[in-house]
Design a protein around this motif. Structure first.
Motif, PDB file in Angstrom:
ATOM      1  N   TYR A 221       0.842  -1.196   0.000  1.00 28.93           N
ATOM      2  CA  TYR A 221       0.000   0.000   0.000  1.00 28.93           C
ATOM      3  C   TYR A 221       0.875   1.243   0.000  1.00 28.93           C
ATOM      4  O   TYR A 221       1.833   1.340   0.764  1.00 28.93           O
ATOM      5  CB  TYR A 221      -0.921   0.007   1.230  1.00 28.93           C
ATOM      6  CG  TYR A 221      -1.907   1.141   1.199  1.00 28.93           C
ATOM      7  CD1 TYR A 221      -3.129   0.998   0.546  1.00 28.93           C
ATOM      8  CD2 TYR A 221      -1.609   2.367   1.773  1.00 28.93           C
ATOM      9  CE1 TYR A 221      -4.022   2.042   0.483  1.00 28.93           C
ATOM     10  CE2 TYR A 221      -2.499   3.424   1.704  1.00 28.93           C
ATOM     11  CZ  TYR A 221      -3.708   3.250   1.063  1.00 28.93           C
ATOM     12  OH  TYR A 221      -4.587   4.293   0.988  1.00 28.93           O
ATOM     13  N   VAL A 222       0.535   2.199  -0.837  1.00 31.33           N
ATOM     14  CA  VAL A 222       1.346   3.403  -1.033  1.00 31.33           C
ATOM     15  C   VAL A 222       0.518   4.641  -0.672  1.00 31.33           C
ATOM     16  O   VAL A 222      -0.578   4.837  -1.228  1.00 31.33           O
ATOM     17  CB  VAL A 222       1.789   3.527  -2.506  1.00 31.33           C
ATOM     18  CG1 VAL A 222       2.708   4.738  -2.692  1.00 31.33           C
ATOM     19  CG2 VAL A 222       2.480   2.258  -2.989  1.00 31.33           C
ATOM     20  N   GLY A 223       1.002   5.469   0.252  1.00 32.05           N
ATOM     21  CA  GLY A 223       0.259   6.672   0.614  1.00 32.05           C
ATOM     22  C   GLY A 223       1.175   7.748   1.161  1.00 32.05           C
ATOM     23  O   GLY A 223       2.381   7.520   1.343  1.00 32.05           O
ATOM     24  N   ASN A 224       0.606   8.923   1.446  1.00 33.31           N
ATOM     25  CA  ASN A 224       1.432  10.050   1.888  1.00 33.31           C
ATOM     26  C   ASN A 224       1.251  10.370   3.363  1.00 33.31           C
ATOM     27  O   ASN A 224       1.927  11.260   3.869  1.00 33.31           O
ATOM     28  CB  ASN A 224       1.094  11.305   1.077  1.00 33.31           C
ATOM     29  CG  ASN A 224      -0.273  11.845   1.442  1.00 33.31           C
ATOM     30  OD1 ASN A 224      -1.282  11.147   1.317  1.00 33.31           O
ATOM     31  ND2 ASN A 224      -0.329  13.068   1.942  1.00 33.31           N
ATOM     32  N   SER A 225       0.355   9.683   4.051  1.00 30.28           N
ATOM     33  CA  SER A 225       0.076  10.029   5.443  1.00 30.28           C
ATOM     34  C   SER A 225       0.428   8.872   6.375  1.00 30.28           C
ATOM     35  O   SER A 225      -0.061   7.757   6.212  1.00 30.28           O
ATOM     36  CB  SER A 225      -1.417  10.379   5.607  1.00 30.28           C
ATOM     37  OG  SER A 225      -1.783  10.359   6.978  1.00 30.28           O
ATOM     38  N   ARG A 226       1.290   9.173   7.346  1.00 30.37           N
ATOM     39  CA  ARG A 226       1.603   8.153   8.351  1.00 30.37           C
ATOM     40  C   ARG A 226       0.358   7.785   9.134  1.00 30.37           C
ATOM     41  O   ARG A 226       0.071   6.615   9.365  1.00 30.37           O
ATOM     42  CB  ARG A 226       2.648   8.693   9.329  1.00 30.37           C
ATOM     43  CG  ARG A 226       4.031   8.797   8.755  1.00 30.37           C
ATOM     44  CD  ARG A 226       4.958   9.476   9.755  1.00 30.37           C
ATOM     45  NE  ARG A 226       6.298   9.540   9.206  1.00 30.37           N
ATOM     46  CZ  ARG A 226       7.198   8.573   9.325  1.00 30.37           C
ATOM     47  NH1 ARG A 226       6.897   7.480   9.988  1.00 30.37           N
ATOM     48  NH2 ARG A 226       8.386   8.701   8.799  1.00 30.37           N
ATOM     49  N   ARG A 227      -0.361   8.837   9.575  1.00 31.06           N
ATOM     50  CA  ARG A 227      -1.492   8.627  10.494  1.00 31.06           C
ATOM     51  C   ARG A 227      -2.627   7.866   9.814  1.00 31.06           C
ATOM     52  O   ARG A 227      -3.281   7.020  10.415  1.00 31.06           O
ATOM     53  CB  ARG A 227      -1.992  10.000  10.975  1.00 31.06           C
ATOM     54  CG  ARG A 227      -2.968   9.948  12.117  1.00 31.06           C
ATOM     55  CD  ARG A 227      -3.192  11.339  12.694  1.00 31.06           C
ATOM     56  NE  ARG A 227      -3.734  12.275  11.734  1.00 31.06           N
ATOM     57  CZ  ARG A 227      -5.042  12.402  11.484  1.00 31.06           C
ATOM     58  NH1 ARG A 227      -5.923  11.670  12.135  1.00 31.06           N
ATOM     59  NH2 ARG A 227      -5.462  13.286  10.590  1.00 31.06           N
ATOM     60  N   ARG A 228      -2.872   8.170   8.548  1.00 27.71           N
ATOM     61  CA  ARG A 228      -3.980   7.514   7.844  1.00 27.71           C
ATOM     62  C   ARG A 228      -3.517   6.270   7.088  1.00 27.71           C
ATOM     63  O   ARG A 228      -4.057   5.187   7.250  1.00 27.71           O
ATOM     64  CB  ARG A 228      -4.596   8.499   6.833  1.00 27.71           C
ATOM     65  CG  ARG A 228      -5.141   9.784   7.438  1.00 27.71           C
ATOM     66  CD  ARG A 228      -6.552   9.616   7.882  1.00 27.71           C
ATOM     67  NE  ARG A 228      -7.191  10.882   8.227  1.00 27.71           N
ATOM     68  CZ  ARG A 228      -8.363  10.952   8.829  1.00 27.71           C
ATOM     69  NH1 ARG A 228      -9.007   9.858   9.162  1.00 27.71           N
ATOM     70  NH2 ARG A 228      -8.902  12.117   9.108  1.00 27.71           N
ATOM     71  N   ASP A 229      -2.544   6.459   6.205  1.00 28.63           N
ATOM     72  CA  ASP A 229      -2.193   5.403   5.248  1.00 28.63           C
ATOM     73  C   ASP A 229      -1.321   4.301   5.859  1.00 28.63           C
ATOM     74  O   ASP A 229      -1.627   3.119   5.738  1.00 28.63           O
ATOM     75  CB  ASP A 229      -1.479   6.013   4.032  1.00 28.63           C
ATOM     76  CG  ASP A 229      -2.368   6.995   3.294  1.00 28.63           C
ATOM     77  OD1 ASP A 229      -3.555   6.688   3.095  1.00 28.63           O
ATOM     78  OD2 ASP A 229      -1.876   8.080   2.917  1.00 28.63           O
ATOM     79  N   VAL A 230      -0.237   4.727   6.497  1.00 27.59           N
ATOM     80  CA  VAL A 230       0.682   3.725   7.050  1.00 27.59           C
ATOM     81  C   VAL A 230      -0.023   2.933   8.151  1.00 27.59           C
ATOM     82  O   VAL A 230       0.030   1.704   8.173  1.00 27.59           O
ATOM     83  CB  VAL A 230       1.969   4.387   7.582  1.00 27.59           C
ATOM     84  CG1 VAL A 230       2.843   3.366   8.287  1.00 27.59           C
ATOM     85  CG2 VAL A 230       2.732   5.048   6.439  1.00 27.59           C
ATOM     86  N   ALA A 231      -0.723   3.653   9.042  1.00 26.86           N
ATOM     87  CA  ALA A 231      -1.393   2.966  10.153  1.00 26.86           C
ATOM     88  C   ALA A 231      -2.436   1.976   9.628  1.00 26.86           C
ATOM     89  O   ALA A 231      -2.554   0.856  10.125  1.00 26.86           O
ATOM     90  CB  ALA A 231      -2.046   3.992  11.075  1.00 26.86           C
ATOM     91  N   ALA A 232      -3.199   2.394   8.599  1.00 27.44           N
ATOM     92  CA  ALA A 232      -4.252   1.506   8.065  1.00 27.44           C
ATOM     93  C   ALA A 232      -3.659   0.275   7.408  1.00 27.44           C
ATOM     94  O   ALA A 232      -4.149  -0.844   7.593  1.00 27.44           O
ATOM     95  CB  ALA A 232      -5.126   2.273   7.077  1.00 27.44           C
ATOM     96  N   SER A 233      -2.602   0.469   6.610  1.00 25.79           N
ATOM     97  CA  SER A 233      -2.064  -0.696   5.908  1.00 25.79           C
ATOM     98  C   SER A 233      -1.375  -1.647   6.876  1.00 25.79           C
ATOM     99  O   SER A 233      -1.473  -2.862   6.741  1.00 25.79           O
ATOM    100  CB  SER A 233      -1.145  -0.282   4.753  1.00 25.79           C
ATOM    101  OG  SER A 233      -0.058   0.448   5.196  1.00 25.79           O
ATOM    102  N   ARG A 234      -0.733  -1.097   7.893  1.00 28.94           N
ATOM    103  CA  ARG A 234      -0.145  -1.984   8.905  1.00 28.94           C
ATOM    104  C   ARG A 234      -1.231  -2.786   9.608  1.00 28.94           C
ATOM    105  O   ARG A 234      -1.077  -3.979   9.848  1.00 28.94           O
ATOM    106  CB  ARG A 234       0.639  -1.168   9.933  1.00 28.94           C
ATOM    107  CG  ARG A 234       1.910  -0.556   9.388  1.00 28.94           C
ATOM    108  CD  ARG A 234       2.749   0.041  10.499  1.00 28.94           C
ATOM    109  NE  ARG A 234       3.403  -1.011  11.259  1.00 28.94           N
ATOM    110  CZ  ARG A 234       4.668  -1.374  11.058  1.00 28.94           C
ATOM    111  NH1 ARG A 234       5.400  -0.768  10.176  1.00 28.94           N
ATOM    112  NH2 ARG A 234       5.197  -2.350  11.766  1.00 28.94           N
ATOM    113  N   ALA A 235      -2.350  -2.105   9.951  1.00 34.46           N
ATOM    114  CA  ALA A 235      -3.442  -2.810  10.636  1.00 34.46           C
ATOM    115  C   ALA A 235      -4.048  -3.890   9.746  1.00 34.46           C
ATOM    116  O   ALA A 235      -4.585  -4.886  10.235  1.00 34.46           O
ATOM    117  CB  ALA A 235      -4.515  -1.798  11.058  1.00 34.46           C
ATOM    118  N   ALA A 236      -3.951  -3.676   8.426  1.00 37.60           N
ATOM    119  CA  ALA A 236      -4.465  -4.677   7.490  1.00 37.60           C
ATOM    120  C   ALA A 236      -3.425  -5.760   7.209  1.00 37.60           C
ATOM    121  O   ALA A 236      -3.708  -6.717   6.492  1.00 37.60           O
ATOM    122  CB  ALA A 236      -4.880  -4.002   6.177  1.00 37.60           C
TER     123      ALA A 236
END
Ligand SMILES: [Mg+2]
Length: 371
Positions: A221-236
Motif C-alpha cells: 500500500y502506497v500513501g502520503n500520510s503516516r497517520r492515515r495510510d501507514v497505520a491503516a495498511s499496517r493494521a491490514a
C-alpha cells in the motif's frame, strides 16, 4: 512489522499495488493553494490588499470554523476535510452516508468566505462570488502528478493489479477520480464514506483486497500520510510505502510526512519503505519480486541490489552489487538488518550513495548510516 517481515520469506507473490489518492497520485494541498490564490487574486487587487492576504484569511477562518463545528465524527471517521466542504457537491450518496455533511458544508462555505473578507477589512457582499470562483478554480486542478501515469503503466507492464483506497465523501472523491482520469487506472476503488469508515481503520483496504481477489501478503500500500495510510495498511497486515514528497515551491515536506526524519514514536505509523516521489516504488516492487531486500534503480544505469540475507553458521549473508555483475561480493551481519546495513555501506563505498537516497526505509537509521 519490521522491513524484513515485510519482505516475508520471498515465498509470497506480489500481485497488487494499492494507492491512496490525494497527495499521492493527485495533488490536494497544492491544488487548494492554487485555487485559493486564483480565486482571491482579483478581489485582493480590487480591494488594494497585498497578494495572498485574502487566501490566508480563508485558510485561517476555514480551519477555525471547522474546529468550532462538531465535525469530529466526519473528520476522524471518514477523513472529509474542511477544504472539500468549501467546493464539494454533496448529493444523495452523501446524504445517505453522512446525513449532516451537506447542510454543514453549505453553512461552512457561506461563513468562511464572508468572514474572510470581513477579516481583511473588505465590507462587501462578495462572499458568494468568492465561493463560486473558488469552486471553479478547484475544479480546474484535478490533474495527476506528472510521474503518476507512467508509474501506473509500469505496474501494468509488470502484470500487477492496481487499486485505490481513498478517504472522503463519495461524490467528492468520485468527482476527483473521474475528472482527473485516474478512475480508469484502477481495477477496484474503495471510498471511506461508502464503506462506513475510513483510514486509519483498515476495513476499506481489506475490502479493496477482497475486490481485487488478493490476500494481504500479495499487496503493498502506497500513501502520503503516516497517520492515515501507514497505520491503516499496517493494521491490514500489508507492507506500506510512505511518499515523502517535497513540494518544489516551498521546499517543505507535505503535511502527511511531517516528522518523517525525526524517528516516529508511534510504531503503527512507521512505514516499511519511504520514497520521495511515487515512481520510487518501482524499485520496491522489483526488489520484492526478485526476492531482494533492497533494490536501487538510478536513471538508465543497471539496477543495484542487496539480496535478502540468508542464515549461514549463525550469521546472515547477502550479496551486494549491480544486477549484471556475476561477482557481486558477499557481506555478512549478525542479523538480517545488520547484513543489509553492511550491504548499504558497501554500495556507498562504491559511490552509489546518491541513488539509494531514493529508497530510504525505517526503522534503520539511514541518515546516520549514510553520513
Ligand atoms: Mg493522501
Amino acid at each position: 512489522m519490521s522491513p524484513m517481515a515485510a519482505f516475508g520469506d520471498g515465498a509470497s507473490v506480489l500481485r497488487a499495488i494499492l494507492f491512496d489518492l490525494d497527495d499521492t497520485l493527485i495533488p490536494e494541498a497544492a491544488a487548494i493553494r492554487g485555487a485559493l490564490a486564483a480565486a482571491c487574486g482579483p478581489l485582493e487587487e480590487l480591494a488594494g490588499l497585498p497578494n495572498g492576504v485574502l487566501g490566508e484569511a480563508v485558510a485561517a477562518v476555514g480551519q477555525a470554523s471547522w474546529q468550532a463545528l462538531d465535525v469530529t465524527g466526519i473528520d476522524a471517521r471518514f477523513g472529509v476535510t474542511w477544504e472539500e466542504c468549501l467546493w464539494g457537491r454533496f448529493g444523495p450518496a452523501s446524504q445517505a452516508q453522512i446525513p449532516t455533511l451537506g447542510a454543514l458544508a453549505v453553512m461552512l462555505r457561506r461563513q468562511v468566505f464572508t468572514d474572510a473578507l470581513t477579516a481583511c477589512g473588505v465590507r462587501s457582499p462578495l462572499g458568494g462570488e468568492l465561493e463560486a470562483r473558488f469552486a471553479m478554480e478547484r475544479r480546474k486542478r484535478f490533474v495527476p502528478y506528472a510521474e503518476a501515469p507512467g508509474l501506473i503503466q509500469s505496474l501494468r507492464d509488470r502484470a500487477l493489479l492496481v487499486g485505490c483506497a481513498t478517504n472522503g465523501a463519495s461524490e467528492v472523491q468520485r468527482e476527483k477520480l473521474a475528472a482527473s482520469g485516474t478512475g480508469g487506472w484502477f481495477d477496484a476503488v474503495t471510498v471511506s464514506a461508502e464503506e462506513g469508515v475510513g483510514k486509519p481503520d483498515p476495513a476499506m483496504i481489506v475490502k479493496l483486497c477482497e475486490e481485487l481477489g488478493v490476500s494481504a501478503d500479495q499487496a503493498i500500500y502506497v500513501g502520503n500520510s503516516r497517520r492515515r495510510d501507514v497505520a491503516a495498511s499496517r493494521a491490514a497486515g500489508i507492507p506500506s510505502v510512505l511518499i515523502e514528497r517535497f513540494e518544489p515551491e516551498d521546499e517543505i515536506p507535505n503535511p502527511g510526512a511531517r516528522g518523517a526524519r525525526k524517528g516516529v514514536a508511534n510504531p503503527h505509523e512507521v512505514p516499511d519503505r519511504m520514497v520521495f516521489e511515487v515512481h520510487g516504488i518501482l524499485g520496491f516492487v522489483d526488489g520484492w519480486r526478485a526476492g531482494r531486500a533492497f533494490r536501487v534503480v538510478d536513471g538508465g544505469r543497471t539496477p543495484w541490489s542487496i539480496d535478502l540475507p540468508e542464515p549461514v553458521d549463525g550469521r546472515f549473508v547477502t550479496r551486494v552489487g549491480a544486477d549484471d555483475d556475476p561477482l557481486r561480493p558477499l557481506v555478512t551481519g549478525s542479523s538480517p538488518l545488520a547484513a543489509i546495513e553492511a550491504g548499504l555501506r558497501s554500495l556507498r563505498a562504491r559511490g552509489n550513495g546518491r541513488a539509494f537516497r531514493h529508497e530510504l526505509g525505517e526503522p534503520i537509521d539511514w541518515d546516520a548510516l549514510l553520513r
